[in-house]
Design a protein around this motif. Structure first.
Motif, PDB file in Angstrom:
ATOM      1  N   PHE A 191     -19.073 -40.804  19.007  1.00 18.17           N
ATOM      2  CA  PHE A 191     -18.135 -41.809  18.529  1.00 18.17           C
ATOM      3  C   PHE A 191     -18.816 -43.100  18.094  1.00 18.17           C
ATOM      4  O   PHE A 191     -18.166 -44.111  17.912  1.00 18.17           O
ATOM      5  CB  PHE A 191     -17.095 -42.102  19.607  1.00 18.17           C
ATOM      6  CG  PHE A 191     -16.370 -40.873  20.054  1.00 18.17           C
ATOM      7  CD1 PHE A 191     -15.459 -40.259  19.218  1.00 18.17           C
ATOM      8  CD2 PHE A 191     -16.632 -40.296  21.278  1.00 18.17           C
ATOM      9  CE1 PHE A 191     -14.795 -39.107  19.603  1.00 18.17           C
ATOM     10  CE2 PHE A 191     -15.973 -39.145  21.675  1.00 18.17           C
ATOM     11  CZ  PHE A 191     -15.056 -38.550  20.839  1.00 18.17           C
ATOM     12  N   GLY A 192     -20.136 -43.055  17.946  1.00 21.13           N
ATOM     13  CA  GLY A 192     -20.825 -44.243  17.483  1.00 21.13           C
ATOM     14  C   GLY A 192     -22.248 -44.331  17.993  1.00 21.13           C
ATOM     15  O   GLY A 192     -22.679 -43.517  18.816  1.00 21.13           O
ATOM     16  N   PRO A 193     -23.010 -45.319  17.506  1.00 22.72           N
ATOM     17  CA  PRO A 193     -24.423 -45.453  17.879  1.00 22.72           C
ATOM     18  C   PRO A 193     -24.626 -46.074  19.254  1.00 22.72           C
ATOM     19  O   PRO A 193     -23.740 -46.759  19.788  1.00 22.72           O
ATOM     20  CB  PRO A 193     -24.976 -46.371  16.787  1.00 22.72           C
ATOM     21  CG  PRO A 193     -23.792 -47.209  16.391  1.00 22.72           C
ATOM     22  CD  PRO A 193     -22.593 -46.309  16.514  1.00 22.72           C
ATOM     23  N   VAL A 194     -25.803 -45.838  19.822  1.00 21.96           N
ATOM     24  CA  VAL A 194     -26.213 -46.419  21.093  1.00 21.96           C
ATOM     25  C   VAL A 194     -27.499 -47.206  20.858  1.00 21.96           C
ATOM     26  O   VAL A 194     -28.434 -46.702  20.217  1.00 21.96           O
ATOM     27  CB  VAL A 194     -26.441 -45.344  22.171  1.00 21.96           C
ATOM     28  CG1 VAL A 194     -26.857 -45.984  23.490  1.00 21.96           C
ATOM     29  CG2 VAL A 194     -25.176 -44.505  22.360  1.00 21.96           C
ATOM     30  N   TYR A 195     -27.546 -48.445  21.346  1.00 20.26           N
ATOM     31  CA  TYR A 195     -28.692 -49.323  21.128  1.00 20.26           C
ATOM     32  C   TYR A 195     -29.328 -49.734  22.458  1.00 20.26           C
ATOM     33  O   TYR A 195     -28.655 -49.842  23.475  1.00 20.26           O
ATOM     34  CB  TYR A 195     -28.262 -50.596  20.391  1.00 20.26           C
ATOM     35  CG  TYR A 195     -27.707 -50.359  19.006  1.00 20.26           C
ATOM     36  CD1 TYR A 195     -28.532 -50.409  17.884  1.00 20.26           C
ATOM     37  CD2 TYR A 195     -26.354 -50.088  18.826  1.00 20.26           C
ATOM     38  CE1 TYR A 195     -28.020 -50.191  16.612  1.00 20.26           C
ATOM     39  CE2 TYR A 195     -25.828 -49.871  17.554  1.00 20.26           C
ATOM     40  CZ  TYR A 195     -26.665 -49.924  16.451  1.00 20.26           C
ATOM     41  OH  TYR A 195     -26.158 -49.703  15.206  1.00 20.26           O
ATOM     42  N   LYS A 196     -30.606 -50.002  22.392  1.00 22.42           N
ATOM     43  CA  LYS A 196     -31.283 -50.602  23.533  1.00 22.42           C
ATOM     44  C   LYS A 196     -31.101 -52.113  23.448  1.00 22.42           C
ATOM     45  O   LYS A 196     -31.198 -52.706  22.372  1.00 22.42           O
ATOM     46  CB  LYS A 196     -32.771 -50.257  23.529  1.00 22.42           C
ATOM     47  CG  LYS A 196     -33.538 -50.838  24.710  1.00 22.42           C
ATOM     48  CD  LYS A 196     -35.002 -50.449  24.662  1.00 22.42           C
ATOM     49  CE  LYS A 196     -35.766 -51.046  25.831  1.00 22.42           C
ATOM     50  NZ  LYS A 196     -37.206 -50.694  25.795  1.00 22.42           N
ATOM     51  N   GLY A 197     -30.821 -52.729  24.588  1.00 18.04           N
ATOM     52  CA  GLY A 197     -30.659 -54.168  24.620  1.00 18.04           C
ATOM     53  C   GLY A 197     -31.399 -54.781  25.787  1.00 18.04           C
ATOM     54  O   GLY A 197     -31.803 -54.084  26.722  1.00 18.04           O
ATOM     55  N   LYS A 198     -31.593 -56.092  25.723  1.00 11.44           N
ATOM     56  CA  LYS A 198     -32.248 -56.811  26.811  1.00 11.44           C
ATOM     57  C   LYS A 198     -31.455 -58.068  27.111  1.00 11.44           C
ATOM     58  O   LYS A 198     -31.275 -58.935  26.244  1.00 11.44           O
ATOM     59  CB  LYS A 198     -33.690 -57.176  26.433  1.00 11.44           C
ATOM     60  CG  LYS A 198     -34.516 -57.652  27.616  1.00 11.44           C
ATOM     61  CD  LYS A 198     -35.987 -57.743  27.241  1.00 11.44           C
ATOM     62  CE  LYS A 198     -36.847 -58.080  28.451  1.00 11.44           C
ATOM     63  NZ  LYS A 198     -38.290 -58.135  28.106  1.00 11.44           N
TER      64      LYS A 198
END
Length: 359
Positions: free
Chosen positions: A59-66
């Motif tokens: 259902f959509g993209p997944v991003y790495k975050g900090k």
């Protein structure tokens, strides 16, 4: 810029996905999560930079975050063009926020601003199981000890969902890409968008909208829309065979078998089950344990749901070496003709099937 406003919280409920309330009323009734601002989530992911993208979910993209405190997170951003995704996100938020187990991924908060629907999870540095298992260059990292740890962790996570959590949860989309690995290669079950909650006395349910991943769905679900805890048991059996062999269930052809289940069944009947083992495990795996795991896997993928064990029984069979295991019956979808019938049935009914691909 604040990471998130601690005075604002998300209250998960059956009807509302997010309800900010700084008064603190209702905390005894509902579970509360931090509500992140869109600005803080955007900053954490470098404005959702392609370099930060971990993969693309259903259902959509997944991003790495900090985060500002240095904590690394995974940010699941619902696509604005996903027609069904909001309901799945509501479902996932409601369920996973109430679940606490070392083998389930933790949700840390959400963002519901500017038309965005975003969930923030703990970050899994080793990504998903499929990124190792089906990569010839990386599968060697998964030695026998690690594979046993992964199998046992998935089994414990499912047992918690089925029996020990406050809610009885049927995951409905258990597969290698939904098994995340932490820094020590411990498994965590993720993606609860398709999960269903059962009442205490409920055994099975029926749906007109079959959703899931081809190769992991049992026949009663794929063809009739029936699902129960035995649906997850079937998926676990497929996973177990994949982990032992480093081969995908679908797209696998050998000696007339259209899939991994058929191949494993043929080897089992011919007393050659050890041939299923990934060659990188040769002289490193415990062969008696390996045979036991294959036996358990074949019990889990039996065609009739009533013949499959519960996850409680599965855990006992995996851990108690003195327990005599029953002989498995023929698995579901082991012959190419059956698979073709399934595909035809799927094309005629309201079925959403995801192909088995690494993210």
């Amino acid at each position: 810029m604040l990471l998130f406003d601690t005075s604002m919280t998300m209250r998960t409920g059956a009807n509302e996905l997010c309800d900010g309330d700084s008064t603190g009323k209702g905390k005894s009734k509902d579970l509360w999560l931090p509500l992140f601002s869109f600005a803080s989530v955007s900053a954490a992911t470098n404005n959702f930079s392609p370099e930060n993208k971990l993969g693309e979910g259903g259902f959509g993209p997944v991003y790495k975050g900090k985060l500002l405190n240095g904590q690394e997170v995974a940010v699941k951003r619902l696509s604005r063009y996903s027609g069904q995704g909001l309901e799945e996100l509501k479902n996932e938020t409601l369920l996973i926020a109430k679940l606490q187990h070392r083998n389930l991924v933790r949700v840390l908060g959400c963002c519901m601003e500017e038309g965005e629907n975003i969930l923030i999870y703990e970050y899994m540095p080793n990504k998903s199981l499929d990124s190792f298992l089906f990569d010839p260059r990386k599968k060697g990292v998964l030695d026998w000890t690690i594979r046993v740890r992964i199998i046992d962790g998935i089994a414990q996570g499912l047992l918690y969902l089925h029996q020990y959590s406050r809610l009885r949860i049927i995951h409905r989309d258990l597969k290698t890409s939904n098994i995340l690995l932490d820094n020590d290669m411990n498994p965590k079950i993720s993606d609860f968008g398709l999960a269903r909650m059962f009442a205490g006395d409920e055994i099975q349910a029926n749906t007109q909208r079959v959703v899931g991943t081809f190769g992991y769905m049992p026949p009663e679900y794929a063809l009739q829309g029936l699902f129960s805890i035995k649906s997850d048991v079937y998926s676990f059996g497929v996973l177990l065979l994949e982990i032992v062999s480093s081969k995908k269930n679908t797209g696998f052809y050998h000696s007339g078998s259209h899939n991994l289940l058929g191949y494993a069944w043929k080897l089992w009947r011919d007393d050659k089950a050890l041939d299923l083992m990934d060659p990188v495990l040769e002289n490193k795996a415990s062969y008696p344990s390996l045979l036991r795991y294959i036996n358990v896997a074949l019990l889990c993928v039996q065609e009739k749901a009533a013949d499959r064990p519960t996850m409680s029984e599965v855990v006992s069979m995996l851990t108690n070496e003195l327990l005599v295991l029953p002989s498995p019956k023929q698995p579901a979808f082991f012959h190419v003709g059956i698979s073709q019938n399934l595909i035809q049935a799927c094309s005629m009914n309201d079925i959403t099937i995801t192909e088995m691909e690494a993210r």
